[in-house]
Design a protein around this motif. Structure first.
Motif, PDB file in Angstrom:
ATOM      1  N   ALA A   1       5.162  13.066  -2.104  1.00  0.00           N
ATOM      2  CA  ALA A   1       5.522  12.221  -0.953  1.00  0.00           C
ATOM      3  C   ALA A   1       5.280  12.976   0.351  1.00  0.00           C
ATOM      4  N   HIS A   2       4.788  12.253   1.336  1.00  0.00           N
ATOM      5  CA  HIS A   2       4.565  12.830   2.660  1.00  0.00           C
ATOM      6  C   HIS A   2       5.898  13.164   3.317  1.00  0.00           C
ATOM      7  N   HIS A   3       6.045  14.422   3.731  1.00  0.00           N
ATOM      8  CA  HIS A   3       7.242  14.913   4.408  1.00  0.00           C
ATOM      9  C   HIS A   3       6.825  15.575   5.712  1.00  0.00           C
ATOM     10  N   PRO A   4       7.575  15.610   6.735  1.00  0.00           N
ATOM     11  CA  PRO A   4       8.769  14.783   6.929  1.00  0.00           C
ATOM     12  C   PRO A   4       8.349  13.351   7.250  1.00  0.00           C
ATOM     13  N   VAL A   5       9.273  12.455   7.115  1.00  0.00           N
ATOM     14  CA  VAL A   5       8.988  11.043   7.387  1.00  0.00           C
ATOM     15  C   VAL A   5       9.062  10.798   8.886  1.00  0.00           C
ATOM     16  N   VAL A   6       8.015  10.207   9.415  1.00  0.00           N
ATOM     17  CA  VAL A   6       7.990   9.791  10.816  1.00  0.00           C
ATOM     18  C   VAL A   6       8.626   8.411  10.860  1.00  0.00           C
ATOM     19  N   THR A   7       9.683   8.246  11.649  1.00  0.00           N
ATOM     20  CA  THR A   7      10.374   6.960  11.730  1.00  0.00           C
ATOM     21  C   THR A   7      10.385   6.455  13.166  1.00  0.00           C
ATOM     22  N   THR A   8      10.791   5.212  13.311  1.00  0.00           N
ATOM     23  CA  THR A   8      10.937   4.600  14.624  1.00  0.00           C
ATOM     24  C   THR A   8      12.129   3.664  14.589  1.00  0.00           C
TER      25      THR A   8
ATOM     26  N   VAL B   1      12.962   9.958   2.627  1.00  0.00           N
ATOM     27  CA  VAL B   1      12.598  11.372   2.558  1.00  0.00           C
ATOM     28  C   VAL B   1      11.102  11.563   2.355  1.00  0.00           C
ATOM     29  N   GLY B   2      10.368  10.465   2.215  1.00  0.00           N
ATOM     30  CA  GLY B   2       8.925  10.558   2.035  1.00  0.00           C
ATOM     31  C   GLY B   2       8.305   9.193   1.870  1.00  0.00           C
ATOM     32  N   ILE B   3       6.984   9.193   1.858  1.00  0.00           N
ATOM     33  CA  ILE B   3       6.215   7.970   1.620  1.00  0.00           C
ATOM     34  C   ILE B   3       5.107   8.333   0.639  1.00  0.00           C
ATOM     35  N   VAL B   4       4.854   7.447  -0.320  1.00  0.00           N
ATOM     36  CA  VAL B   4       3.753   7.612  -1.255  1.00  0.00           C
ATOM     37  C   VAL B   4       2.833   6.410  -1.089  1.00  0.00           C
ATOM     38  N   THR B   5       1.548   6.681  -0.887  1.00  0.00           N
ATOM     39  CA  THR B   5       0.557   5.625  -0.690  1.00  0.00           C
ATOM     40  C   THR B   5      -0.334   5.478  -1.921  1.00  0.00           C
ATOM     41  N   GLU B   6      -1.115   4.417  -1.934  1.00  0.00           N
ATOM     42  CA  GLU B   6      -2.088   4.210  -3.008  1.00  0.00           C
ATOM     43  C   GLU B   6      -3.029   5.403  -3.107  1.00  0.00           C
ATOM     44  N   SER B   7      -3.478   5.878  -1.963  1.00  0.00           N
ATOM     45  CA  SER B   7      -4.395   7.030  -1.948  1.00  0.00           C
ATOM     46  C   SER B   7      -3.733   8.264  -2.553  1.00  0.00           C
ATOM     47  N   ASP B   8      -2.454   8.464  -2.262  1.00  0.00           N
ATOM     48  CA  ASP B   8      -1.730   9.592  -2.845  1.00  0.00           C
ATOM     49  C   ASP B   8      -1.728   9.496  -4.369  1.00  0.00           C
ATOM     50  N   ALA B   9      -1.485   8.296  -4.880  1.00  0.00           N
ATOM     51  CA  ALA B   9      -1.443   8.086  -6.325  1.00  0.00           C
ATOM     52  C   ALA B   9      -2.790   8.405  -6.956  1.00  0.00           C
ATOM     53  N   LEU B  10      -3.844   7.898  -6.356  1.00  0.00           N
ATOM     54  CA  LEU B  10      -5.181   8.161  -6.887  1.00  0.00           C
ATOM     55  C   LEU B  10      -5.506   9.654  -6.853  1.00  0.00           C
TER      56      LEU B  10
ATOM     57  N   ASN C   1       0.760  11.779  14.721  1.00  0.00           N
ATOM     58  CA  ASN C   1       1.200  12.331  13.436  1.00  0.00           C
ATOM     59  C   ASN C   1       0.255  12.011  12.282  1.00  0.00           C
ATOM     60  N   ASP C   2      -0.856  11.348  12.587  1.00  0.00           N
ATOM     61  CA  ASP C   2      -1.858  10.982  11.583  1.00  0.00           C
ATOM     62  C   ASP C   2      -1.237  10.227  10.402  1.00  0.00           C
ATOM     63  N   VAL C   3      -0.441   9.194  10.731  1.00  0.00           N
ATOM     64  CA  VAL C   3       0.164   8.338   9.715  1.00  0.00           C
ATOM     65  C   VAL C   3      -0.171   6.885  10.007  1.00  0.00           C
ATOM     66  N   LYS C   4      -0.143   6.064   8.977  1.00  0.00           N
ATOM     67  CA  LYS C   4      -0.453   4.644   9.127  1.00  0.00           C
ATOM     68  C   LYS C   4       0.734   3.748   8.822  1.00  0.00           C
ATOM     69  N   LYS C   5       1.817   4.339   8.340  1.00  0.00           N
ATOM     70  CA  LYS C   5       2.998   3.581   7.953  1.00  0.00           C
ATOM     71  C   LYS C   5       4.237   4.313   8.462  1.00  0.00           C
ATOM     72  N   VAL C   6       5.109   3.573   9.152  1.00  0.00           N
ATOM     73  CA  VAL C   6       6.287   4.192   9.757  1.00  0.00           C
ATOM     74  C   VAL C   6       7.533   3.368   9.406  1.00  0.00           C
ATOM     75  N   PRO C   7       8.460   3.953   8.649  1.00  0.00           N
ATOM     76  CA  PRO C   7       9.722   3.254   8.380  1.00  0.00           C
ATOM     77  C   PRO C   7      10.494   3.018   9.678  1.00  0.00           C
ATOM     78  N   VAL C   8      11.182   1.884   9.732  1.00  0.00           N
ATOM     79  CA  VAL C   8      11.964   1.503  10.907  1.00  0.00           C
ATOM     80  C   VAL C   8      13.442   1.666  10.568  1.00  0.00           C
TER      81      VAL C   8
ATOM     82  N   GLY D   1       0.783  -1.227   0.000  1.00  0.00           N
ATOM     83  CA  GLY D   1       0.000   0.000   0.000  1.00  0.00           C
ATOM     84  C   GLY D   1       0.812   1.272   0.000  1.00  0.00           C
ATOM     85  N   SER D   2       2.148   1.131   0.077  1.00  0.00           N
ATOM     86  CA  SER D   2       2.982   2.333   0.086  1.00  0.00           C
ATOM     87  C   SER D   2       4.392   1.997  -0.357  1.00  0.00           C
ATOM     88  N   VAL D   3       5.083   3.035  -0.822  1.00  0.00           N
ATOM     89  CA  VAL D   3       6.506   2.926  -1.128  1.00  0.00           C
ATOM     90  C   VAL D   3       7.224   4.023  -0.363  1.00  0.00           C
ATOM     91  N   VAL D   4       8.396   3.691   0.130  1.00  0.00           N
ATOM     92  CA  VAL D   4       9.226   4.671   0.818  1.00  0.00           C
ATOM     93  C   VAL D   4      10.110   5.330  -0.239  1.00  0.00           C
TER      94      VAL D   4
END
Length: 142
Positions: free
Chosen positions: A73-80, A45-54, A96-103, A33-36
């Motif tokens: 792409a969503h900026h800034p990237v929230v990471t953990t 530096v960002g995330i792009v989701t299916e919803s973003d593409a549509l 941060n109202d995000v559903k995907k967090v890069p580790v 559902g997303s690419v980093v």
């Protein structure tokens, strides 16, 4: 339970110079559902989701090949980190109202944790939380 227990280690990425068409190709190829989006140095530096593409395709009325991922792409990237608790990362997602967090392990992208990962394991998380809350016999009160 920690992020490393639930995260996916197969992170789908594109470079910051990629087009939305390339990003969508990755989404479709890997069934995610997303690419980093990564910088030239390999940092998220960002995330792009299916919803973003549509949304981008609909609102711009431009071909996906003409839309750079760096523009949507969503900026800034929230990471953990892998050692973060699931409760902490879930709170961070909500704040941060995000559903995907890069580790990240230091400067290295090692995985991604999603709201779906957390929901799929909610029963196990509840059991673990219950065990922690009901184990006073293990406390050293002396």
């Amino acid at each position: 339970m920690l992020v490393e227990d639930l995260m996916s280690t197969d992170v789908v990425t594109v470079g910051s110079a990629a087009s939305l068409r390339e990003a969508v190709g990755q989404l479709l190829e890997y069934g995610v559902g997303s690419v980093v989006v990564l910088s030239d140095e390999g940092n998220p530096v960002g995330i792009v989701t299916e919803s973003d593409a549509l949304r981008a395709g609909y609102t711009t009325e431009r071909p996906f090949a003409e839309i750079p991922v760096s523009k949507l792409a969503h900026h800034p990237v929230v990471t953990t980190q892998p050692s973060t608790t699931i409760q902490s990362v879930a709170t961070k997602m909500g704040d941060n109202d995000v559903k995907k967090v890069p580790v990240m392990d230091g400067l290295e992208l090692v995985g991604i944790i999603t709201l779906t990962d957390i929901v799929r394991h909610l029963s196990a998380i509840r059991v673990e939380a219950g065990e922690v809350a009901t184990s006073p016999d293990e406390w050293d009160l002396d």
